[in-house]
Design an enzyme around this catalytic site. Structure first.
Site, mmCIF file in Angstrom:
data_model
loop_
_atom_site.group_PDB
_atom_site.id
_atom_site.type_symbol
_atom_site.label_atom_id
_atom_site.label_comp_id
_atom_site.label_asym_id
_atom_site.label_seq_id
_atom_site.Cartn_x
_atom_site.Cartn_y
_atom_site.Cartn_z
ATOM 1 C CG HIS A 89 -2.086 0.842 1.262
ATOM 2 N ND1 HIS A 89 -2.430 1.670 0.239
ATOM 3 C CD2 HIS A 89 -2.992 1.092 2.264
ATOM 4 C CE1 HIS A 89 -3.490 2.395 0.580
ATOM 5 N NE2 HIS A 89 -3.850 2.070 1.814
ATOM 6 C CG HIS A 107 -3.932 0.603 -8.493
ATOM 7 N ND1 HIS A 107 -5.280 0.537 -8.271
ATOM 8 C CD2 HIS A 107 -3.429 1.487 -7.599
ATOM 9 C CE1 HIS A 107 -5.586 1.350 -7.281
ATOM 10 N NE2 HIS A 107 -4.481 1.938 -6.850
ATOM 11 C CG ASP A 140 2.803 4.642 -3.872
ATOM 12 O OD1 ASP A 140 2.592 5.729 -3.318
ATOM 13 O OD2 ASP A 140 2.116 3.623 -3.679
HETATM 14 N N1 COA Z 1 5.730 -6.482 -9.981
HETATM 15 C C1 COA Z 1 5.763 -7.678 -10.585
HETATM 16 N N2 COA Z 1 4.667 -8.394 -10.843
HETATM 17 C C2 COA Z 1 3.495 -7.878 -10.469
HETATM 18 C C3 COA Z 1 3.383 -6.636 -9.824
HETATM 19 C C4 COA Z 1 4.561 -5.924 -9.596
HETATM 20 N N3 COA Z 1 4.525 -4.745 -8.992
HETATM 21 N N4 COA Z 1 2.081 -6.374 -9.580
HETATM 22 C C5 COA Z 1 1.412 -7.428 -10.036
HETATM 23 N N5 COA Z 1 2.251 -8.334 -10.562
HETATM 24 C C6 COA Z 1 1.890 -9.599 -11.161
HETATM 25 C C7 COA Z 1 1.747 -10.641 -10.065
HETATM 26 O O1 COA Z 1 2.970 -11.310 -9.806
HETATM 27 C C8 COA Z 1 0.723 -11.551 -10.673
HETATM 28 O O2 COA Z 1 1.352 -12.362 -11.639
HETATM 29 P P1 COA Z 1 0.928 -13.906 -11.820
HETATM 30 O O3 COA Z 1 -0.516 -13.854 -12.245
HETATM 31 O O4 COA Z 1 1.874 -14.396 -12.833
HETATM 32 O O5 COA Z 1 1.103 -14.521 -10.460
HETATM 33 C C9 COA Z 1 -0.195 -10.589 -11.416
HETATM 34 O O6 COA Z 1 0.608 -9.467 -11.748
HETATM 35 C C10 COA Z 1 -1.381 -10.153 -10.586
HETATM 36 O O7 COA Z 1 -0.855 -9.578 -9.385
HETATM 37 P P2 COA Z 1 -1.601 -9.545 -8.003
HETATM 38 O O8 COA Z 1 -0.607 -9.325 -6.903
HETATM 39 O O9 COA Z 1 -2.532 -10.716 -7.874
HETATM 40 O O10 COA Z 1 -2.471 -8.282 -8.206
HETATM 41 P P3 COA Z 1 -3.250 -7.563 -7.061
HETATM 42 O O11 COA Z 1 -4.392 -6.877 -7.656
HETATM 43 O O12 COA Z 1 -3.503 -8.482 -5.932
HETATM 44 O O13 COA Z 1 -2.142 -6.557 -6.501
HETATM 45 C C11 COA Z 1 -0.887 -4.738 -6.007
HETATM 46 C C12 COA Z 1 -2.158 -5.226 -6.663
HETATM 47 C C13 COA Z 1 -0.871 -3.230 -5.996
HETATM 48 C C14 COA Z 1 -0.836 -5.245 -4.553
HETATM 49 C C15 COA Z 1 0.326 -5.308 -6.775
HETATM 50 O O14 COA Z 1 0.298 -4.828 -8.105
HETATM 51 C C16 COA Z 1 1.623 -4.989 -6.120
HETATM 52 O O15 COA Z 1 2.043 -5.713 -5.190
HETATM 53 N N6 COA Z 1 2.307 -3.900 -6.547
HETATM 54 C C17 COA Z 1 3.525 -3.481 -5.931
HETATM 55 C C18 COA Z 1 3.247 -2.712 -4.658
HETATM 56 C C19 COA Z 1 2.707 -1.329 -4.945
HETATM 57 O O16 COA Z 1 3.226 -0.610 -5.786
HETATM 58 N N7 COA Z 1 1.682 -0.949 -4.185
HETATM 59 C C20 COA Z 1 1.076 0.374 -4.294
HETATM 60 C C21 COA Z 1 -0.278 0.293 -4.934
HETATM 61 S S1 COA Z 1 -0.920 1.900 -5.232
#
Ligand code: COA
Length: 330
Positions: free
Chosen positions: A177, A216, A267
């Site tokens: 987050h 996201h 971010d």
């Molecule tokens: N880097 C690498 N791979 C990523 C990624 C990232 N930042 N964000 C998503 N993915 C990939 C996941 O590994 C997953 O791949 P897979 O299907 O091969 O396993 C796929 O994309 C879906 O990701 P998932 O984590 O299930 O998506 P989500 O909707 O649950 O997560 C976030 C959303 C924001 C938690 C996620 O994108 C993330 O962890 N981002 C980095 C942290 C961040 O920047 N947070 C601030 C948000 S405003």
């Protein structure tokens, strides 16, 4: 417009006119100073504490000395928090790093100017003030994200306003987050140039590592807030004549899109923009708190208007019911 107009809109439902804005900014300015007992508490927090923990403690302690007692206190508490949070963070920061007890008030008109003035000990230039103001606007509110949900769950039990904000700060802290802006900065700083970043990110992706500041839960193709802050990061890079971090960030953005169709979220470019403004990395997420308090407050007020306990049911997947075995037989 400025952050105070957005905060006013979130809390009151309408944008302020000029007079209302002037009064609101003056109210926020009146609320900047910290009670002596809070300063004493901040002085006890060690230098190696995370500034997000400082924010959490500051809000929690304020809840002890200026508790919410009446129904209408929530508006005053919101103004108080928006006014005092910059000082809570920066008083502690200067005290633990330089042993200096700073003045918590300033002549600054806006929260953005006040924050940078306390941090750097001088009035910021218009360019840096404006970046800060834009950043506060971008972070102010984002519907049902994790920290907002946490705040609403907390106040839905009829708990107090401060507890709602404390829950939200604890939830925002994590790198999935709000903590992503700090994690993104740590990542960008690892690379020496754009080529190094390109190969480094490819390697991280091959190892299935997460790249902080990308992706996201709600957006699919682009985070529109990122488009705005990216421009500001570029403006500051140009102003300083130092585009290294910006170039590395763009290289990472390109690989992430080419390889994974993932886009930077707010971010990601906030990291380089803050860095260019001379802000230490560990202060990035606390800035998010200073701004998002406006959004959290609006949600808390909305939750309270039509409250119902938030208590999801769980889909149990554990073992079947078992007999109790007395301890002597286990
Ligand atoms: N880097 C690498 N791979 C990523 C990624 C990232 N930042 N964000 C998503 N993915 C990939 C996941 O590994 C997953 O791949 P897979 O299907 O091969 O396993 C796929 O994309 C879906 O990701 P998932 O984590 O299930 O998506 P989500 O909707 O649950 O997560 C976030 C959303 C924001 C938690 C996620 O994108 C993330 O962890 N981002 C980095 C942290 C961040 O920047 N947070 C601030 C948000 S405003």
């Amino acid at each position: 417009c400025c952050f105070e107009e957005v905060a006013y809109l979130l809390i009151n439902g309408e944008l302020p006119n000029e007079k209302q804005l002037e009064i609101y900014q003056a109210e926020l300015a009146k609320n900047r100073d910290l009670p002596q007992s809070l300063k004493a508490v901040l002085e006890y927090i060690p230098q190696n504490a995370h500034p997000m923990d400082v924010m959490r403690t500051a809000v929690s302690f304020l809840g002890n000395i200026e508790p919410e007692t009446k129904e209408n206190d929530q508006f005053e508490i919101t103004t108080r928090l928006l006014g005092m949070l910059p000082a809570a963070l920066i008083y502690w920061w200067h005290y633990v790093n330089q042993g200096k007890r700073i003045e918590c008030t300033s002549q600054a008109k806006t929260v953005a100017e006040h924050f940078l003035t306390l941090l750097h000990g001088k009035k910021p230039s218009d360019l840096y003030q404006k970046m800060m103001d834009v950043s506060l606007i971008l972070y102010a509110e984002h519907e049902f994200n994790a920290s907002t949900f946490a705040a609403r769950v907390t106040v839905a039990t009829l708990s107090d306003f401060y507890s709602g904000i404390v829950s939200a700060i604890g939830t925002l802290r994590g790198p999935l987050h709000g903590g992503a802006n700090e994690a993104a900065m740590e990542l960008i700083e690892k690379f020496t140039n754009a080529d190094d970043a390109t190969s480094g990110i490819k390697k991280m992706l091959a190892e299935k590592q997460k790249i902080m500041g990308f992706g996201h839960r709600v957006y699919n193709e682009c985070d529109p807030r990122n488009v705005v802050i990216k421009k500001w990061s570029k403006k500051l890079a140009d102003d300083l004549g130092d585009s290294k971090l910006y170039d590395i960030s763009e290289a990472i953005e390109k690989v992430m899109w080419d390889e994974k169709k993932l886009f930077p979220n707010l971010d990601f470019y906030s990291a380089s923009a803050y860095h260019y403004a001379g802000i230490a990395t560990s202060l990035f997420t606390p800035i998010f708190v200073i701004s998002r308090t406006a959004g959290w407050a609006a949600h808390i007020m909305e939750q309270r208007k039509n409250n119902r306990l938030i208590r999801p049911s769980a889909n149990y997947i554990g073992p079947e019911a078992r007999f109790f075995v007395p301890i002597s037989l286990r």
